[in-house]
Design an enzyme around this catalytic site. Structure first.
Site, PDB file in Angstrom:
ATOM      1  N   GLY A  68       1.996   5.428  11.815  1.00 45.56           N
ATOM      2  CA  GLY A  68       1.644   6.587  12.643  1.00 45.56           C
ATOM      3  C   GLY A  68       2.658   6.751  13.756  1.00 45.56           C
ATOM      4  CB  ILE A 108      -0.979  -0.001   1.192  1.00 41.98           C
ATOM      5  CG1 ILE A 108      -1.954   1.183   1.070  1.00 41.98           C
ATOM      6  CG2 ILE A 108      -0.262  -0.001   2.531  1.00 41.98           C
ATOM      7  CD1 ILE A 108      -3.177   1.066   1.978  1.00 41.98           C
ATOM      8  CD  GLU A 122      -0.978   0.627   8.966  1.00 36.94           C
ATOM      9  OE1 GLU A 122       0.178   1.061   8.793  1.00 36.94           O
ATOM     10  OE2 GLU A 122      -1.962   1.027   8.301  1.00 36.94           O
ATOM     11  N   GLY A 178       3.979  12.475   4.965  1.00 36.97           N
ATOM     12  CA  GLY A 178       4.032  11.251   5.753  1.00 36.97           C
ATOM     13  C   GLY A 178       2.769  11.118   6.569  1.00 36.97           C
ATOM     14  N   GLY A 192       7.150  14.274   0.465  1.00 34.51           N
ATOM     15  CA  GLY A 192       6.731  15.443   1.226  1.00 34.51           C
ATOM     16  C   GLY A 192       5.475  15.256   2.042  1.00 34.51           C
ATOM     17  CG  LEU A 233      21.012  -5.860  31.102  1.00 39.20           C
ATOM     18  CD1 LEU A 233      19.684  -6.537  31.412  1.00 39.20           C
ATOM     19  CD2 LEU A 233      21.810  -5.636  32.382  1.00 39.20           C
TER      20      LEU A 233
END
Length: 380
Positions: free
Chosen positions: A365, A124, A243, A132, A130, A338
Site C-alpha cells: 500500500g 501471494i 502486513e 496495483g 494494470g 553524511l
C-alpha cells in the site's frame, strides 16, 4: 529510553535469530544478490532453526505461538542485518495468516508442514500489470468448471515468485461482483499452465526473487479455494493491517541501524583536520534523525502491543506504515549524504540500504493510499 514490549523470552529468541543470520545468511548474502535469489538451503536452514511458521499450531509443525512479538523480533533482526531480500517475514507474517485462519483442516495438513520446514516457499499474487493499489481493477479470472476452476491471467511484482511452491492468487470468480466477486485460489508448483516469467531486475532487494507469473487455463482443484467463495476482498482487508505493521517494524529497525552505523562513521571520518562529528551541522543532522527515530519507535512499539492484544485497526496500521517507511527513506538519504562519496559505493551498507529501502513506501500500500485510508476515517 528502554523498550518495554519485550521480555526475556523475546530477547533469547533475538539471540537465536542473530546467530542464524551470522551463520546462515550474512556469509552468503552477497552471492544471493548476484544470483537474484536466496538459496533453497537457506529456507531449509530457517525451518530447521524454527524460524518459519512461528504462529502455526504445533500439530502442523509450527511454533504454536500466539505472541506476534516474536515475529516482530525476527523482522527487526533481518532488517538490521541488511538481509531484507530474504522473504521470511513475507512467508511468516503476510502469507501465514491466510493459511492458518482460512484453510480447511485438509488444506492445513497438506500445506502447513512444508510451510514450517522451508520445503514449501510461499507467495501471494495480487498485483497485475494494470492493477496495483486498486484491487477492484484486477482482470485475472477463474471460471467455475464443475470440479475445478479454470484460471487465466497474469500477475507482476510477486515477491518469492521464482522460488514459490504455493501461490495464493487473487482472481475474479464473479465478473459482475466488483469487490464481492473475487476469491483466493491456491496454485501449486507443477500445475499445467502455470508459468513464471522474468526474475525482475530491481534497483534494490537484489536477493529477493520478484517475478511475473502467468496462468494459461490452469485447472485449479475446487479443494484449493482458500476461504469463502467471492470473499477475497474481505480476507485481504482483514490481513492488511498485520502486513503493514510488519513493514513498519522493519522500516524503523532499518532506520535505527543506519543511524547507528552513521554515528560510528562520523566519529572516525575526518574533514578539514577534525572528525565530521565535531561539525555542528553534522550534529544537528544526527539529532534530528535520532529524535524522529525515537518518536517513531514509540508509536510502532505501541502498535505492536495493540496488535498482540487484537486491537490494531486499519487506520493505525496505515499510520505506522506510511510514517515509518517515509522516515526510513529520509534517514537513508541523509546518512548516505553524511558518508559522502563512500556512501555511493555499494560496498558500504548505507548505499545498499538506500536502494533496498526505497520500495517500502510503495509495496503493501503506497504512502498515498495510507493517507487516503487515514483521511477517510477522519471525515467519516
Amino acid at each position: 529510553m528502554k523498550r518495554e514490549i519485550y521480555g526475556a523470552e523475546h530477547e533469547a529468541f533475538r539471540a537465536t535469530v542473530r546467530a542464524f543470520l551470522s551463520k546462515e545468511v550474512e556469509p552468503h548474502y552477497e552471492q544471493w544478490e548476484k544470483d537474484g535469489v536466496v538459496s533453497r538451503e537457506a529456507w531449509l536452514a530457517a525451518g530447521r532453526q524454527g524460524l518459519l511458521g512461528l504462529t502455526v499450531p504445533e500439530e502442523y509443525g509450527g511454533g504454536g505461538s500466539t505472541d506476534h512479538r516474536f515475529g516482530a523480533v525476527l523482522t527487526e533482526e533481518f532488517a538490521r542485518s541488511g538481509a531484507a531480500g530474504f522473504g521470511v517475514e513475507l512467508h511468516n507474517d503476510i502469507i501465514g495468516p491466510y493459511l492458518t485462519a482460512l484453510a480447511t483442516e485438509e488444506q492445513k495438513r497438506r500445506w502447513l508442514p512444508g510451510f514450517c520446514t522451508g520445503e514449501t516457499v510461499t507467495a501471494i499474487a495480487m498485483t497485475e500489470p494494470g492493477a496495483g493499489s486498486d484491487l477492484q481493477a484486477l482482470r485475472t479470472t477463474a471460471e467455475d468448471r464443475g470440479d475445478h476452476w479454470l484460471l487465466n491471467g497474469s500477475k507482476t511484482f510477486i515477491s518469492n515468485g521464482i522460488l514459490a511452491d504455493l501461490v495464493i492468487v487473487v482472481a475474479r470468480t464473479k465478473p459482475e461482483g466488483g469487490a464481492k466477486g473475487m476469491s483466493l485460489l491456491v496454485v501449486e508448483r507443477g500445475m499445467a499452465g502455470f508459468e513464471r516469467g522474468r526474475n525482475l531486475d530491481k534497483i534494490g532487494l537484489k536477493a529477493q526473487d520478484t517475478a511475473e507469473l502467468f496462468f494459461h487455463d490452469v485447472r485449479v482443484p475446487k479443494e484449493n479455494l482458500l476461504g469463502e467463495l467471492h470473499g477475497a476482498f474481505v480476507h485481504l482487508m482483514q490481513n492488511l493491517p498485520q502486513e503493514r505493521l510488519c513493514i513498519a517494524v522493519g522500516a524503523i529497525a532499518a532506520a535505527e541501524h543506519l543511524l547507528e552505523t552513521t554515528l560510528g562513521y562520523v566519529k572516525e571520518r575526518e574533514a578539514f583536520g577534525r572528525p565530521l562529528a565535531r561539525l555542528q551541522h553534522v550534529r544537528f543532522e544526527l539529532a534530528e534523525m535520532a529524535t524522529e527515530c525515537a518518536v517513531t519507535r514509540t508509536f510502532v512499539d505501541r502498535c505492536i502491543d495493540a496488535h498482540n492484544g487484537g486491537e490494531l485497526d486499519a487506520v493505525h496500521a496505515a499510520m505506522a506504515k506510511w510514517w515509518a517507511t517515509e522516515l526510513q527513506k529520509r534517514v537513508a538519504d541523509r546518512c548516505l549524504q553524511l558518508h559522502g562519496g563512500y556512501g555511493y559505493m555499494t560496498e558500504y551498507r548505507v548505499a545498499r540500504a538506500f536502494t533496498d529501502g526505497r520500495v517500502t513506501t510503495i509495496f503493501g500500500g503506497a504512502t498515498e493510499i495510507m493517507k487516503e485510508i487515514i483521511g477517510r476515517s477522519l471525515l467519516a
